[in-house]
Design a protein around this motif. Structure first.
Motif, PDB file in Angstrom:
ATOM      1  N   ALA A  17       0.837  -1.212   0.000  1.00 22.79           N
ATOM      2  CA  ALA A  17       0.000   0.000   0.000  1.00 22.79           C
ATOM      3  C   ALA A  17       0.871   1.261   0.000  1.00 22.79           C
ATOM      4  O   ALA A  17       0.552   2.259  -0.678  1.00 22.79           O
ATOM      5  CB  ALA A  17      -0.923  -0.033   1.219  1.00 22.79           C
ATOM      6  N   ASP A  18       1.980   1.210   0.737  1.00 23.26           N
ATOM      7  CA  ASP A  18       2.887   2.371   0.739  1.00 23.26           C
ATOM      8  C   ASP A  18       3.470   2.602  -0.642  1.00 23.26           C
ATOM      9  O   ASP A  18       3.560   3.748  -1.131  1.00 23.26           O
ATOM     10  CB  ASP A  18       4.025   2.160   1.750  1.00 23.26           C
ATOM     11  CG  ASP A  18       3.507   2.212   3.197  1.00 23.26           C
ATOM     12  OD1 ASP A  18       2.403   2.761   3.427  1.00 23.26           O
ATOM     13  OD2 ASP A  18       4.189   1.636   4.089  1.00 23.26           O
ATOM     14  N   GLY A  32      -4.478   6.595  -4.984  1.00 24.64           N
ATOM     15  CA  GLY A  32      -3.907   7.073  -3.721  1.00 24.64           C
ATOM     16  C   GLY A  32      -4.869   6.863  -2.579  1.00 24.64           C
ATOM     17  O   GLY A  32      -4.480   6.455  -1.476  1.00 24.64           O
ATOM     18  N   ASN A  33      -6.165   7.230  -2.828  1.00 27.22           N
ATOM     19  CA  ASN A  33      -7.183   7.011  -1.785  1.00 27.22           C
ATOM     20  C   ASN A  33      -7.273   5.530  -1.395  1.00 27.22           C
ATOM     21  O   ASN A  33      -7.409   5.173  -0.224  1.00 27.22           O
ATOM     22  CB  ASN A  33      -8.542   7.514  -2.258  1.00 27.22           C
ATOM     23  CG  ASN A  33      -8.548   9.044  -2.429  1.00 27.22           C
ATOM     24  OD1 ASN A  33      -7.787   9.752  -1.737  1.00 27.22           O
ATOM     25  ND2 ASN A  33      -9.393   9.527  -3.313  1.00 27.22           N
ATOM     26  N   LEU A  34      -7.269   4.649  -2.431  1.00 28.15           N
ATOM     27  CA  LEU A  34      -7.352   3.199  -2.180  1.00 28.15           C
ATOM     28  C   LEU A  34      -6.162   2.726  -1.369  1.00 28.15           C
ATOM     29  O   LEU A  34      -6.302   1.901  -0.443  1.00 28.15           O
ATOM     30  CB  LEU A  34      -7.421   2.447  -3.515  1.00 28.15           C
ATOM     31  CG  LEU A  34      -7.508   0.922  -3.403  1.00 28.15           C
ATOM     32  CD1 LEU A  34      -8.797   0.521  -2.655  1.00 28.15           C
ATOM     33  CD2 LEU A  34      -7.518   0.277  -4.809  1.00 28.15           C
ATOM     34  N   THR A  57      -6.269   1.067   2.277  1.00 25.08           N
ATOM     35  CA  THR A  57      -5.632  -0.242   2.514  1.00 25.08           C
ATOM     36  C   THR A  57      -4.720  -0.168   3.708  1.00 25.08           C
ATOM     37  O   THR A  57      -4.691  -1.095   4.553  1.00 25.08           O
ATOM     38  CB  THR A  57      -4.835  -0.676   1.261  1.00 25.08           C
ATOM     39  OG1 THR A  57      -5.719  -0.765   0.155  1.00 25.08           O
ATOM     40  CG2 THR A  57      -4.164  -2.013   1.477  1.00 25.08           C
ATOM     41  N   SER A  58      -3.960   0.912   3.829  1.00 29.34           N
ATOM     42  CA  SER A  58      -3.061   1.074   4.977  1.00 29.34           C
ATOM     43  C   SER A  58      -3.856   1.094   6.266  1.00 29.34           C
ATOM     44  O   SER A  58      -3.447   0.502   7.280  1.00 29.34           O
ATOM     45  CB  SER A  58      -2.238   2.359   4.812  1.00 29.34           C
ATOM     46  OG  SER A  58      -1.413   2.283   3.658  1.00 29.34           O
ATOM     47  N   GLN A  59      -5.002   1.841   6.254  1.00 27.07           N
ATOM     48  CA  GLN A  59      -5.841   1.900   7.458  1.00 27.07           C
ATOM     49  C   GLN A  59      -6.376   0.514   7.830  1.00 27.07           C
ATOM     50  O   GLN A  59      -6.388   0.120   8.993  1.00 27.07           O
ATOM     51  CB  GLN A  59      -7.014   2.871   7.219  1.00 27.07           C
ATOM     52  CG  GLN A  59      -7.902   3.058   8.444  1.00 27.07           C
ATOM     53  CD  GLN A  59      -7.160   3.677   9.619  1.00 27.07           C
ATOM     54  OE1 GLN A  59      -6.324   4.585   9.424  1.00 27.07           O
ATOM     55  NE2 GLN A  59      -7.419   3.221  10.826  1.00 27.07           N
ATOM     56  N   THR A  60      -6.819  -0.255   6.804  1.00 24.49           N
ATOM     57  CA  THR A  60      -7.358  -1.617   7.048  1.00 24.49           C
ATOM     58  C   THR A  60      -6.290  -2.518   7.614  1.00 24.49           C
ATOM     59  O   THR A  60      -6.532  -3.308   8.540  1.00 24.49           O
ATOM     60  CB  THR A  60      -7.912  -2.214   5.740  1.00 24.49           C
ATOM     61  OG1 THR A  60      -8.941  -1.354   5.252  1.00 24.49           O
ATOM     62  CG2 THR A  60      -8.478  -3.600   5.973  1.00 24.49           C
TER      63      THR A  60
END
Length: 674
Positions: free
Chosen positions: A495-496, A527-529, A533-536
């Motif tokens: 994700a990064d 970028g939003n995705l 993903t990072s938050q999830t």
């Protein structure tokens, strides 16, 4: 005595007539028995002839049925059947006739027949066998069949046919064996029957046609219902209806005795006829001989009776004179002479014995009359002594009776004590029985507890093992959480990178100006995705930490539970099982003790019953002795009375002895002392 002669003559005449009548009846019975024996013997000879052909036919039918199959060539049996026909004395032909519904071959109906020099094979397959009565009868009944006696049109001889069924291996009817039997041997047997001068035999069908015993032109042509020569027409109905018949038939010239017997298996009736005059000739000879013997016997008996009567009259006169002299008191005469061993001699001998006996008795009476007088004196003295003895006995018995009464009261008290002891013993036996029953119940419960405890112990240990195994599997499965954590880190890195790529894409889109506007929007969404993903992934990592903590806590709790089961529950279950075994053993010991006590109580009860019985016997004996003592006292009194009577009688006997002396003195005994 002469009056008995007519009675004897009449009796002899009656006996003679009875003998003649009985002789006639016996002779007729013997004649009938002889004729029946001849009938049985002749029937047996004929049956033997027929059985020889029957056995051959049955053997062929059995052999073919067991070995052939539908469509086989039956001519392969030709040699064997040829030999049967050629070697047999009675068989003329043997035919095989197969059922067209069961047999499918070109050759179905054929037979082998004997000629003068050989045995010929004849094919009759064109014959419609289903129209033959004998074929249909055997097929429907499934058993053998004899045709009516007939004269063969080809060979001109008298024959009958024996038909036997053929059954295949499945017990299905497939055809018949038809054997033609020459009747000449049967005719010869019947024609050779000869009894006396006129006795002969005839063979008749059940329809009344002659088969043998007549001229050849009458065979199967003449019927007994029209026979006049032997008179069989008068008895034809009875003869044909009865299994056995005996009677008379009046022929044209003679009267015949007729005896018949039917065959069970064949269509024939065997008949024997004998001239009645021949039978009665022997009866007449017996009658004449009986009359002559009767007349001679009457004459001889009359002469013997007269001689015997004369001797009896003379001897009876002597006996009468001697009896009169004895009645007058004269016993001095000599004895009569006894001749012979008849009734008169017996009477004379008895009279002589009576004379001698009376003379001896009178002498003995005279001699013993004084002895009787002396004995009477002795008897009187003895009576006095007996009276004194009976008085002493009476006193002794009275004392015994009182003692027995006291003894009876004591035995009653002892009996009551024994009954009380017996009741206690019975109660003890009941308690022992109850203890035994309770021990059985305890043992049953201990056994059930042992069984349930063992079962529960096994279940607990099994569950412990299952929980340990499942805990190990759960620990292994918890390692998946670590794998998930690793994958979450990888996703976070991706994700990064995606976020970095999105940023780069946005920059490039800005550089492109209006042409890169659409690409910029896409880069923004990417970028939003990536941010989402990072938050999830961060959330997943937080959850994984919680799962790690829960799994560690669950493993700790499960290990503590398993340790508790192994360290506390399992030993308790084991101790409980051991305790139930000990409980069961204790119940068994209680049962043994109860049985032992029960046996002791039963032995005590039996012993007390024996003691009670013995005491009761003593009481009964005492009572009986007391009663008998009273009876004895009564009897002693009665005997005392009788003794007194004896004393009186002895006095009277002295008087009787004197009277006897006076009576004897009046008889003449031819003795010197009188």
């Amino acid at each position: 005595m002469t009056g008995i002669i007519p009675v004897v003559v009449l009796a002899l005449v009656c006996v003679s007539f009875a003998f003649i009548f009985n002789a006639n009846m016996q002779f007729e019975t013997l004649t009938k028995d002889k004729m029946n024996a001849e009938l049985r013997s002749t029937k047996l000879k004929i049956t033997d002839v027929m059985h020889a052909s029957e056995y051959t036919t049955e053997a062929i039918a059995t052999a073919i049925g067991k070995n052939v199959k539908d469509g086989d060539d039956l001519k392969e049996y030709q040699d064997a059947i040829n030999k049967y026909v050629h070697d047999s004395e009675y068989i003329v032909a043997i035919g095989l006739f197969m059922d067209p519904e069961k047999w499918h071959a070109d050759l179905t109906n054929f037979y082998w027949t004997e000629t003068s020099s050989s045995v010929d094979f004849v094919d009759v397959s064109s014959m419609n066998i289903t129209e033959k009565d004998w074929f249909q009868t055997v097929k429907s009944t499934g058993t053998h069949y004899y045709t009516e006696t007939y004269v063969d049109s080809t060979m001109g001889i008298l024959m009958t046919s024996y038909v036997a069924p053929i059954f295949n291996q499945n017990d299905e009817f497939i055809g018949v064996v038809n054997t033609d039997i020459d009747m000449s041997a049967v005719q010869s047997i019947v024609d050779n029957v000869s009894i006396g001068k006129t006795g002969h035999a005839k063979l008749i069908t059940k329809d009344g046609l002659f088969v043998s015993g007549v001229d050849s032109d009458k065979v199967l042509q003449a019927n007994i219902s029209k026979d006049k020569e032997y008179g069989l027409k008068d008895v034809s109905k009875k003869l044909l209806d009865a299994n056995e018949f005996s009677g008379t038939a009046k022929g044209e010239k003679k009267t015949y005795n007729v005896y018949t017997s039917k065959f069970d298996s064949y269509d024939w009736i065997l008949t024997i006829l004998i001239d009645q005059s021949e039978v009665r000739e022997a009866i007449s000879e017996i009658t004449i001989m009986s009359v002559v013997i009767g007349v001679i016997a009457i004459v001889v008996i009359i002469l013997v009776i007269w001689l015997i009567a004369r001797g009896i009259t003379k001897q009876l006169g002597m006996v009468q004179n001697r009896s009169k002299a004895m009645a007058e008191g004269d016993f001095s005469m000599d004895a009569l002479k006894v001749k012979g061993k008849d009734e008169i001699a017996s009477v004379t001998s008895a009279l002589n014995e009576m004379l001698e006996a009376n003379r001896s008795e009178m002498t003995e009476i005279s001699k013993n009359s004084s002895v009787v007088s002396d004995n009477c004196d002795t008897l009187r003295n003895a009576v006095n002594e007996l009276e004194e003895s009976f008085e002493q006995i009476n006193k002794a018995i009275y004392g015994i009776s009182n003692a027995m009464i006291d003894n009876s009261a004591t035995t009653e008290e002892l009996t009551a004590s024994v009954v009380e002891v017996k009741d206690v013993v019975v109660d003890l036996a009941g308690k022992a029985t109850e203890s035994e029953d309770m021990s059985k119940e305890i043992m049953d419960r201990a056994t059930q507890i042992n069984k349930d405890s063992s079962k529960n112990f096994e279940v607990a240990m099994k569950l412990t093992e299952e929980y340990e195994q499942k805990l190990a599997e759960s620990i292994d499965n918890s390692k998946v959480v670590g794998d998930i954590e690793i994958m979450a880190d990888a996703i976070n890195e991706i994700a990064d990178q995606i976020n970095l790529l999105s940023l780069n894409a946005s920059i490039e889109a800005a550089r492109a100006g209006e042409a890169g506007r659409g690409f910029a929007v896409v880069a923004g969404e990417i970028g939003n995705l990536a941010a989402q993903t990072s938050q999830t992934v961060a959330n997943i990592q937080s959850t994984i930490v919680k799962v790690h903590d829960a799994v560690d806590q669950l493993v700790g709790n499960s290990s503590s539970l398993i340790k508790f089961l192994n360290d506390n529950v399992a030993p308790d279950y084991k101790s409980f099982v051991e305790m139930s075994v000990q409980y069961q053993n204790d119940a068994e010991n209680i049962k043994d003790i109860s049985v032992y006590v029960n046996n002791i109580a039963e032995n005590l009860r039996s012993s007390m019953e024996d003691v009670n019985t013995a005491i009761q016997n003593i009481a009964d004996a005492s009572q009986t002795a007391a009663t008998d003592s009273s009876v004895i006292m009564d009897q002693v009194d009665a005997v005392t009375s009788h003794v007194e009577n004896v004393g009186q009688i002895s006095s009277e006997q002295q008087d009787v002895a004197k009277v006897l002396d006076d009576v004897v003195s009046r008889y003449k005994l031819n003795r010197d002392e009188f």
